[in-house]
Design an enzyme around this catalytic site. Structure first.
Site, PDB file in Angstrom:
ATOM      1  N   LYS A  36       9.471   4.105   0.240  1.00 44.83           N
ATOM      2  CA  LYS A  36       9.037   4.872  -0.937  1.00 44.83           C
ATOM      3  C   LYS A  36       8.808   6.340  -0.560  1.00 44.83           C
ATOM      4  O   LYS A  36       8.710   6.675   0.628  1.00 44.83           O
ATOM      5  CB  LYS A  36       7.732   4.263  -1.463  1.00 44.83           C
ATOM      6  CG  LYS A  36       6.568   4.347  -0.469  1.00 44.83           C
ATOM      7  CD  LYS A  36       5.384   3.495  -0.898  1.00 44.83           C
ATOM      8  CE  LYS A  36       4.231   3.632   0.093  1.00 44.83           C
ATOM      9  NZ  LYS A  36       3.129   2.695  -0.237  1.00 44.83           N
ATOM     10  N   ARG A 130      -6.814  -2.005  -7.429  1.00 46.42           N
ATOM     11  CA  ARG A 130      -5.766  -1.060  -7.798  1.00 46.42           C
ATOM     12  C   ARG A 130      -4.807  -1.859  -8.686  1.00 46.42           C
ATOM     13  O   ARG A 130      -5.247  -2.380  -9.703  1.00 46.42           O
ATOM     14  CB  ARG A 130      -5.128  -0.505  -6.510  1.00 46.42           C
ATOM     15  CG  ARG A 130      -4.504   0.849  -6.654  1.00 46.42           C
ATOM     16  CD  ARG A 130      -4.018   1.428  -5.321  1.00 46.42           C
ATOM     17  NE  ARG A 130      -2.863   0.712  -4.783  1.00 46.42           N
ATOM     18  CZ  ARG A 130      -2.209   1.066  -3.663  1.00 46.42           C
ATOM     19  NH1 ARG A 130      -2.607   2.126  -2.974  1.00 46.42           N
ATOM     20  NH2 ARG A 130      -1.174   0.383  -3.228  1.00 46.42           N
ATOM     21  N   HIS A 162      -2.382  -6.630  -1.481  1.00 50.06           N
ATOM     22  CA  HIS A 162      -2.445  -5.453  -0.608  1.00 50.06           C
ATOM     23  C   HIS A 162      -3.894  -5.227  -0.166  1.00 50.06           C
ATOM     24  O   HIS A 162      -4.810  -5.328  -0.973  1.00 50.06           O
ATOM     25  CB  HIS A 162      -1.922  -4.244  -1.400  1.00 50.06           C
ATOM     26  CG  HIS A 162      -1.632  -3.022  -0.603  1.00 50.06           C
ATOM     27  ND1 HIS A 162      -0.874  -3.029   0.548  1.00 50.06           N
ATOM     28  CD2 HIS A 162      -1.977  -1.730  -0.807  1.00 50.06           C
ATOM     29  CE1 HIS A 162      -0.773  -1.783   1.012  1.00 50.06           C
ATOM     30  NE2 HIS A 162      -1.431  -0.982   0.210  1.00 50.06           N
ATOM     31  N   ARG A 216       5.059  -5.934   5.212  1.00 52.39           N
ATOM     32  CA  ARG A 216       5.580  -4.698   4.613  1.00 52.39           C
ATOM     33  C   ARG A 216       5.212  -3.514   5.525  1.00 52.39           C
ATOM     34  O   ARG A 216       4.099  -2.996   5.473  1.00 52.39           O
ATOM     35  CB  ARG A 216       4.966  -4.484   3.220  1.00 52.39           C
ATOM     36  CG  ARG A 216       5.197  -5.654   2.254  1.00 52.39           C
ATOM     37  CD  ARG A 216       4.696  -5.334   0.850  1.00 52.39           C
ATOM     38  NE  ARG A 216       3.300  -4.949   0.794  1.00 52.39           N
ATOM     39  CZ  ARG A 216       2.278  -5.790   0.618  1.00 52.39           C
ATOM     40  NH1 ARG A 216       2.487  -7.079   0.444  1.00 52.39           N
ATOM     41  NH2 ARG A 216       1.045  -5.337   0.587  1.00 52.39           N
ATOM     42  N   TYR A 260      -4.876  36.007   5.125  1.00 52.62           N
ATOM     43  CA  TYR A 260      -5.734  36.224   3.955  1.00 52.62           C
ATOM     44  C   TYR A 260      -7.207  35.942   4.250  1.00 52.62           C
ATOM     45  O   TYR A 260      -7.553  34.922   4.832  1.00 52.62           O
ATOM     46  CB  TYR A 260      -5.299  35.308   2.808  1.00 52.62           C
ATOM     47  CG  TYR A 260      -3.969  35.665   2.201  1.00 52.62           C
ATOM     48  CD1 TYR A 260      -3.663  36.970   1.806  1.00 52.62           C
ATOM     49  CD2 TYR A 260      -3.005  34.682   1.997  1.00 52.62           C
ATOM     50  CE1 TYR A 260      -2.445  37.284   1.218  1.00 52.62           C
ATOM     51  CE2 TYR A 260      -1.777  34.977   1.408  1.00 52.62           C
ATOM     52  CZ  TYR A 260      -1.508  36.284   1.020  1.00 52.62           C
ATOM     53  OH  TYR A 260      -0.304  36.574   0.452  1.00 52.62           O
ATOM     54  N   CYS A 307      -0.531  30.511   4.614  1.00 47.89           N
ATOM     55  CA  CYS A 307      -0.122  31.144   3.364  1.00 47.89           C
ATOM     56  C   CYS A 307       0.944  30.268   2.691  1.00 47.89           C
ATOM     57  O   CYS A 307       1.337  29.236   3.218  1.00 47.89           O
ATOM     58  CB  CYS A 307       0.455  32.535   3.641  1.00 47.89           C
ATOM     59  SG  CYS A 307      -0.625  33.555   4.664  1.00 47.89           S
ATOM     60  N   ASP A 309       4.109  30.753   2.360  1.00 49.81           N
ATOM     61  CA  ASP A 309       5.426  30.768   3.008  1.00 49.81           C
ATOM     62  C   ASP A 309       5.372  30.914   4.515  1.00 49.81           C
ATOM     63  O   ASP A 309       6.421  30.960   5.159  1.00 49.81           O
ATOM     64  CB  ASP A 309       6.251  31.950   2.481  1.00 49.81           C
ATOM     65  CG  ASP A 309       6.098  32.128   0.997  1.00 49.81           C
ATOM     66  OD1 ASP A 309       6.396  31.162   0.276  1.00 49.81           O
ATOM     67  OD2 ASP A 309       5.648  33.202   0.560  1.00 49.81           O
TER      68      ASP A 309
HETATM   69  C1  PLP Z   1       2.911   1.941   0.851  1.00 52.33           C
HETATM   70  C2  PLP Z   1       2.726   0.485   0.821  1.00 52.33           C
HETATM   71  C3  PLP Z   1       2.926  -0.291   1.975  1.00 52.33           C
HETATM   72  C4  PLP Z   1       3.170   0.287   3.335  1.00 52.33           C
HETATM   73  O1  PLP Z   1       1.924   0.653   3.873  1.00 52.33           O
HETATM   74  P1  PLP Z   1       1.830   1.215   5.373  1.00 52.33           P
HETATM   75  O2  PLP Z   1       0.380   1.340   5.598  1.00 52.33           O
HETATM   76  O3  PLP Z   1       2.535   2.535   5.363  1.00 52.33           O
HETATM   77  O4  PLP Z   1       2.494   0.234   6.233  1.00 52.33           O
HETATM   78  C5  PLP Z   1       2.859  -1.670   1.847  1.00 52.33           C
HETATM   79  N1  PLP Z   1       2.590  -2.238   0.664  1.00 52.33           N
HETATM   80  C6  PLP Z   1       2.368  -1.515  -0.453  1.00 52.33           C
HETATM   81  C7  PLP Z   1       2.067  -2.221  -1.721  1.00 52.33           C
HETATM   82  C8  PLP Z   1       2.405  -0.136  -0.423  1.00 52.33           C
HETATM   83  O5  PLP Z   1       2.170   0.565  -1.521  1.00 52.33           O
END
Ligand code: PLP
Length: 368
Positions: A36, A130, A162, A216, A260, A307, A309
């Site tokens: 992603k 979530r 998750h 994952r 700055y 800054c 750039d």
């Molecule tokens: C982004 C994400 C992951 C990967 O998480 P990492 O900590 O980068 O391994 C796995 N599952 C879900 C649902 C995520 O949104």
């Protein structure tokens, strides 16, 4: 003569392949490489190809658009996406053979309304609060899922959740979430998912009980540490190097203010160098006066504010020629700072450093 890139991100795809293989071997279960957010800033399509080549069975993305872009690039393997809004193009995802994720009965109804036979994974909220169905709503989601299997609307291919605190293995939420996940699986006994999955990078590495049918792996696939200070050394290799070309150097005097607001004042005469990348390119302004870069083999301290750039580094009296290589961060193997070092300088996590860097940086992939 090839023009020198003002600022570029170099992504080592051999590192990605190495990391994907290492993680896959560590867990002994199938892997989903999470690509992603443009592959955490590394280039979604290139990383996806490298991950498949290294044996990653699944790819994971957030949105249907990301998943469709992967299909358009030629990827046709198992692919999951997991965040939709009402009205999203479920039909396109289903037609492309993408596993979609449903959080609620309303989403299942939307999928059924496409009139297509989908591959659907269900997400249960085990405590992150979530996305996903809470345990209270879960029985209704399961009942609707079973009904849709009977009437041919879909096959439920996965059930997943998750973690909230997998980077902290001692956090009580981990055990609690794993317990809730098993409760949810028991309540879904009428479904026969291909994969039940819960672990991201940190959990996949640190918590074997959470590996189940699939891990994952996001951040660790890119060679970064998902739980700094807690992860054993697995020999993962950071895949991203961010570099720039030194634009100019100059001598400044004790008492001169830099950038700055003059938040840094030279206390001795010194030389400074101008690095042509700034917060418009994802260099975090919060790293002002705190981060380092590598120039001519030495780490050089950033002076003053980042800054839009550009930013300024202290060359400690040295005068490298303009055009010299500036390594902003990289794997750390040549003395350069890492994305993790930048994260600490900016008070954030390495995820944010690599994902946000971009802007006017060119991006180049090596070792394809
Ligand atoms: C982004 C994400 C992951 C990967 O998480 P990492 O900590 O980068 O391994 C796995 N599952 C879900 C649902 C995520 O949104």
């Amino acid at each position: 003569m090839t023009p020198v890139a003002r600022a570029e991100i170099v992504v080592d795809l051999a590192a990605i392949r190495h990391n994907v293989r290492t993680l896959r071997e560590l867990t002994g279960v199938p892997s989903m490489t999470v690509v992603k957010a443009d592959g955490y800033g590394h280039g979604m399509v290139e990383v996806a190809r490298a991950a498949r080549a290294a044996g990653s069975e699944w790819l994971g993305v957030t949105t249907i658009d990301e998943a469709l872009a992967l299909r358009a690039s030629g990827d046709d393997g198992p692919l999951l996406c997991w965040l939709t809004v009402p009205g999203d193009d479920w039909a396109a995802a289903i037609d492309a053979g993408i596993d979609v994720t449903a959080y609620s009965v309303a989403e299942l109804d939307e999928i059924a309304a496409t009139g297509r036979s989908a591959r659907v994974q269900l997400k249960v909220d085990t405590g992150l609060s979530r996305g996903g169905a809470t345990l209270a709503d879960w029985p209704a989601v399961v009942a609707r899922a079973e009904q849709g299997e009977r009437d041919g609307s879909w096959r439920i291919t996965g059930i997943w959740s998750h973690f909230a605190a997998s980077d902290d293995p001692d956090h009580p939420a981990n055990d609690a979430q794993e317990r809730v996940f098993h409760q949810a699986l028991a309540l879904a006994g009428g479904l026969t998912p291909e994969v039940r999955h819960l672990a991201n990078s940190a959990a996949g590495i640190l918590r074997p009980s959470s590996r189940l049918d699939l891990v994952r792996f996001g951040l660790a696939s890119y060679g970064l540490d998902p739980a700094p200070g807690r992860t054993p050394d697995l020999g993962l290799v950071p895949a991203m190097t961010a570099r720039a070309t030194l634009a100019m150097t100059k001598r400044i005097h004790a008492g001169d203010g830099v950038s700055y607001g003059h938040t840094w004042i030279a206390d001795t005469d010194t030389t400074v160098g101008l690095v042509p990348a700034g917060y418009g390119d994802g260099i975090p302004r919060h790293a002002s006066n705190a981060a380092h870069v590598l120039v001519e083999g030495k780490q050089r301290a950033m002076r003053g504010r980042v800054c839009m750039d550009q930013f300024v580094v202290d060359l400690d009296g040295d005068s490298p020629a303009p055009g010299a290589d500036v390594v902003i961060f990289g794997p750390g193997t040549h003395g350069e700072p890492t994305a993790q070092d930048w994260a600490e300088a900016a008070g954030t996590i390495s995820y944010e450093i690599v994902t946000r860097i971009g802007g006017r940086f060119a991006r180049r992939h090596v070792n394809a």
